[in-house]
Design a protein around this motif. Structure first.
Motif, mmCIF file in Angstrom:
data_model
loop_
_atom_site.group_PDB
_atom_site.id
_atom_site.type_symbol
_atom_site.label_atom_id
_atom_site.label_comp_id
_atom_site.label_asym_id
_atom_site.label_seq_id
_atom_site.Cartn_x
_atom_site.Cartn_y
_atom_site.Cartn_z
ATOM 1 N N THR A 125 -12.693 31.160 28.477
ATOM 2 C CA THR A 125 -12.060 32.455 28.730
ATOM 3 C C THR A 125 -12.492 33.085 30.049
ATOM 4 N N GLY A 126 -13.567 32.583 30.649
ATOM 5 C CA GLY A 126 -14.088 33.192 31.863
ATOM 6 C C GLY A 126 -14.750 34.530 31.632
ATOM 7 N N ASN A 127 -15.275 34.731 30.416
ATOM 8 C CA ASN A 127 -15.895 36.007 30.052
ATOM 9 C C ASN A 127 -17.381 35.839 29.752
ATOM 10 N N HIS A 128 -18.079 36.969 29.718
ATOM 11 C CA HIS A 128 -19.414 36.982 29.117
ATOM 12 C C HIS A 128 -19.255 37.323 27.633
ATOM 13 N N LEU A 129 -20.089 36.666 26.798
ATOM 14 C CA LEU A 129 -19.982 36.811 25.354
ATOM 15 C C LEU A 129 -21.339 37.135 24.732
ATOM 16 N N HIS A 130 -21.457 38.282 24.087
ATOM 17 C CA HIS A 130 -22.492 38.624 23.086
ATOM 18 C C HIS A 130 -23.878 39.030 23.591
ATOM 19 N N GLY A 131 -24.193 38.930 24.891
ATOM 20 C CA GLY A 131 -25.499 39.401 25.329
ATOM 21 C C GLY A 131 -26.639 38.504 24.893
ATOM 22 N N TYR A 132 -27.872 39.098 24.787
ATOM 23 C CA TYR A 132 -29.077 38.285 24.603
ATOM 24 C C TYR A 132 -29.975 38.717 23.446
ATOM 25 N N LEU A 133 -29.664 39.817 22.787
ATOM 26 C CA LEU A 133 -30.556 40.264 21.712
ATOM 27 C C LEU A 133 -30.635 39.260 20.574
ATOM 28 N N HIS A 134 -29.523 38.563 20.289
ATOM 29 C CA HIS A 134 -29.496 37.659 19.137
ATOM 30 C C HIS A 134 -30.202 36.329 19.406
ATOM 31 N N THR A 135 -30.616 36.102 20.658
ATOM 32 C CA THR A 135 -31.365 34.885 20.981
ATOM 33 C C THR A 135 -32.786 35.171 21.438
ATOM 34 N N SER A 136 -33.117 36.420 21.721
ATOM 35 C CA SER A 136 -34.436 36.744 22.264
ATOM 36 C C SER A 136 -35.452 36.986 21.149
ATOM 37 N N PRO A 137 -36.738 36.843 21.444
ATOM 38 C CA PRO A 137 -37.766 37.102 20.431
ATOM 39 C C PRO A 137 -37.947 38.588 20.156
ATOM 40 N N TRP A 138 -38.130 38.917 18.896
ATOM 41 C CA TRP A 138 -38.454 40.269 18.457
ATOM 42 C C TRP A 138 -39.885 40.290 17.924
ATOM 43 N N VAL B 22 -38.260 45.623 22.725
ATOM 44 C CA VAL B 22 -38.393 46.599 23.804
ATOM 45 C C VAL B 22 -37.769 46.004 25.061
ATOM 46 N N ILE B 23 -36.705 46.639 25.524
ATOM 47 C CA ILE B 23 -35.988 46.158 26.702
ATOM 48 C C ILE B 23 -36.572 46.831 27.942
ATOM 49 N N ASP B 24 -37.129 46.003 28.839
ATOM 50 C CA ASP B 24 -37.714 46.502 30.093
ATOM 51 C C ASP B 24 -37.576 45.401 31.143
ATOM 52 N N GLU B 25 -38.322 45.533 32.244
ATOM 53 C CA GLU B 25 -38.174 44.592 33.353
ATOM 54 C C GLU B 25 -38.450 43.138 32.961
ATOM 55 N N LYS C 28 -33.681 50.791 30.125
ATOM 56 C CA LYS C 28 -34.890 50.645 29.313
ATOM 57 C C LYS C 28 -34.666 51.309 27.959
ATOM 58 N N PHE C 29 -34.842 50.543 26.903
ATOM 59 C CA PHE C 29 -34.655 51.095 25.567
ATOM 60 C C PHE C 29 -35.385 50.239 24.541
ATOM 61 N N THR C 30 -35.555 50.815 23.364
ATOM 62 C CA THR C 30 -36.172 50.110 22.236
ATOM 63 C C THR C 30 -35.161 50.032 21.105
ATOM 64 N N VAL C 31 -35.030 48.842 20.550
ATOM 65 C CA VAL C 31 -34.179 48.627 19.380
ATOM 66 C C VAL C 31 -35.087 48.242 18.213
ATOM 67 N N LYS C 32 -34.884 48.893 17.078
ATOM 68 C CA LYS C 32 -35.616 48.527 15.871
ATOM 69 C C LYS C 32 -34.632 48.210 14.752
ATOM 70 N N LEU C 33 -34.995 47.243 13.943
ATOM 71 C CA LEU C 33 -34.257 46.911 12.731
ATOM 72 C C LEU C 33 -35.212 46.982 11.559
ATOM 73 N N LYS C 34 -34.840 47.780 10.565
ATOM 74 C CA LYS C 34 -35.619 47.830 9.326
ATOM 75 C C LYS C 34 -34.740 47.320 8.189
ATOM 76 N N TYR C 35 -35.248 46.314 7.486
ATOM 77 C CA TYR C 35 -34.576 45.797 6.297
ATOM 78 C C TYR C 35 -35.429 46.117 5.081
ATOM 79 N N SER C 36 -34.760 46.586 4.026
ATOM 80 C CA SER C 36 -35.460 46.948 2.791
ATOM 81 C C SER C 36 -34.728 46.355 1.601
#
Length: 330
Positions: free
Chosen positions: A99-112, A131-134, A145-153
């Protein structure tokens, strides 16, 4: 009866945090996208999420976006990788050649990172953060720069998911998130695909061009899509890679998957902040499909439509956004 607990262990050789509550159990793999890879009812043998087969964890590592509950930022496709924002134009790599597009970013492959886990009288829980930073892959292309948290219960009421985002930076950031949630159909061991009906709180269907980007127009719903809105339809009635507006019903934005043989319905109540749905069923091959709640329209920064209509959310410095979803059986 399973002991109510939360503990560190492994999932097919990968570091994981396990939650148990009553007959429910769940596992998250922090180092691979903070992906909640398993949600099960161990007494009934239900497996609600698509997991890699035993011994095939490499399939998950190669394509983490189609197992468990991957979190996407920014979600879905961006034309030529272009991401205009507040007078600047950022560039994401083109990673979908067809498609010549960017798809989905990097959060789903990066370490948390695991921030906390444990149990109370009401639930067992785990919190992971990114924690997204340099130093982050995401920051190379979207320098916010931002922080994403996921809480599962886990509790008597199923599985709760809390997504929390905090803008740590000094400029307004795009707050565009989604989950590429992979649901098993069938989820019960003795049922078949033909036993299943799905319905979702979809509204209008966006027209997509040959690059899978919205044109800004809508297409009429087919008769089967109208059943998806109402009484339900088999999740594999045809190939689906379709984009819809989200229209809450009775105050809730949700997908319901019913095993008609058992008379059991699995509910995915995603919250009303998600203004769009993507529904993908892997070319109607069976076994699983992905009802994907998205904040934003595909390619939203490049679309000239009202920002509230297309979910083009932002967070000012210091602001917080959060949303809660729940998975349960009725």
């Amino acid at each position: 009866m399973t002991q109510n607990t939360a503990f560190e262990g492994t999932y097919q050789g990968e570091h994981a945090v396990w939650l148990r509550w009553g007959s429910y159990e769940a596992a998250i793999i922090p180092e691979i996208g903070g992906n909640l890879i398993a949600f099960r009812d161990t007494e009934k043998g239900y497996r609600f999420l698509r997991e890699p087969e035993e011994g095939k964890i490499d399939l998950f590592k190669a394509a983490p976006g189609v197992f468990g509950i991957p979190v996407l930022y920014p979600p879905n496709r961006y034309e030529d990788g272009r991401f205009p924002w507040r007078g600047e134009e950022y560039r994401l790599p083109v990673n979908e050649a067809k498609t010549g597009n960017h798809l989905h970013g990097y959060l789903h492959t990066s370490p948390w990172q695991v921030e906390d886990y444990g149990q109370t009288k009401q639930e067992s829980y785990v919190t992971v953060k990114n924690v997204i930073d340099e130093n982050s892959e995401t920051y190379k292309y979207l320098p916010f720069k931002f922080t994403v948290k996921l809480k599962y219960s886990l509790s008597d009421h199923g599985l709760s998911q809390q997504l929390f985002v905090h803008n740590n930076g000094d400029k307004e950031m795009p707050c565009l998130f989604a989950f590429h949630t992979a649901i098993n159909a069938p989820f019960a061991p003795d049922s078949e695909e033909k036993d299943y009906l799905v319905k979702a709180t979809i509204g209008q269907r966006w027209e997509l061009d040959s690059r899978m980007l919205p044109t800004g127009s809508f297409q009429p719903l087919s008769e089967d899509e109208k059943k998806l809105q109402g009484e339900g339809v088999n999740p594999f009635f045809e190939e689906m890679d379709n984009h819809y507006t989200a229209v809450p019903q009775n105050g809730r934005n949700r997908m319901e998957l019913t095993d008609t043989r058992l008379g059991v319905t699995f509910v995915y109540d995603v919250g009303t902040s998600y203004k769009q749905w993507m529904i993908w069923n892997n070319e109607a091959r069976g076994n699983f499909f992905c009802p994907e709640p998205q904040i934003n329209l595909v390619n939203a920064p490049n679309v000239d439509l009202p920002v509230d209509e297309i979910g083009l959310f932002s967070l000012a410095p210091g602001e917080v956004w959060e949303e809660t979803a729940r998975f349960y059986v009725k």
